[in-house]
Design an enzyme around this catalytic site. Structure first.
Site, PDB file in Angstrom:
ATOM      1  CB  SER A   1       3.796   7.116  -1.389  1.00 34.35           C
ATOM      2  OG  SER A   1       4.175   7.319  -2.701  1.00 34.35           O
TER       3      SER A   1
ATOM      4  CE1 TYR B   1       3.989   2.159  -1.800  1.00 38.89           C
ATOM      5  CE2 TYR B   1       3.624   3.514  -3.106  1.00 38.89           C
ATOM      6  CZ  TYR B   1       4.221   2.815  -1.962  1.00 38.89           C
ATOM      7  OH  TYR B   1       5.088   3.736  -1.786  1.00 38.89           O
TER       8      TYR B   1
ATOM      9  CB  ALA C   1      -5.809   1.571  -1.671  1.00 36.91           C
ATOM     10  CB  SER C   2      -1.483   0.732   1.492  1.00 41.38           C
ATOM     11  OG  SER C   2      -0.504   0.614   1.314  1.00 41.38           O
ATOM     12  CE  LYS C   3       3.731   3.682   2.157  1.00 37.94           C
ATOM     13  NZ  LYS C   3       4.434   3.472   3.368  1.00 37.94           N
TER      14      LYS C   3
END
Length: 179
Positions: free
Chosen positions: A69, A82, A84-86
């Site tokens: 993203s 979110y 951090a996850s992407k």
């Protein structure tokens, strides 16, 4: 290692596209451990272990395309977990590009907002605080993306015609990260 008739039954995978994700707008204070775990389980852990399971079956010269993203590149308001996850997907892409070379290519496509059911769900959760048109106003191209625009880039990146591309992180975000 299988030999004989069993070897002919082993699947060969040319392209792996890791395109699964969930989005949650949660401030740090709103992000409990369960929400954090759900974001990372879907956006990172699933991608990691699917790649681990399929990597032995990817043919030499094959391609892995991860979908992250724009938020994994530059962050965004109100969705740190979110982002951090992407961001982890971006980092995995770079690491795997090194680990799997020269046998496999690994690249990452980073879309901005795209008119999909994920955005529709985001708008519902926002409870009318903004519209799709307002989302589009932050993009230099003046709108959010369309799924086929992102799919086109994924197909191009995965193509063997791009055999010298690995470790690339490609924004498909209407110019948002160019600002």
């Amino acid at each position: 290692k299988l030999t004989g008739p069993q070897a002919a039954m082993v699947p060969v995978v040319d392209i792996l596209i890791n395109c699964a994700g969930i989005y949650r707008e949660l401030s740090l204070a709103q992000t409990d451990e369960a929400a954090y775990d759900t974001l990372f389980a879907t956006n990172v852990k699933g991608l990691f272990f699917l790649t681990r399971a399929l990597e032995p079956y990817l043919r030499s010269g094959g391609s892995i395309v991860n979908v992250a993203s724009d938020a994994g590149l530059s962050g965004n308001y109100g969705c740190a977990a979110y982002c951090a996850s992407k961001g982890a997907v971006v980092a995995l892409t770079r690491a795997w590009a090194l680990d799997f070379a020269p046998r496999l290519r690994v690249n990452c496509v980073c879309p901005g907002d795209v008119d999909t059911p994920l955005v529709e769900r985001q708008l519902v959760e926002a409870a009318g605080s903004y519209t799709k048109e307002q989302m589009g106003e932050v993009y230099p191209l003046g709108r959010i993306g369309r799924a086929q625009e992102v799919a086109h880039v994924i197909c191009a990146v995965a193509s063997s015609l791009n055999s010298f591309m690995t470790g690339a992180i490609i924004p498909v975000d209407g110019g948002l990260t160019a600002k």
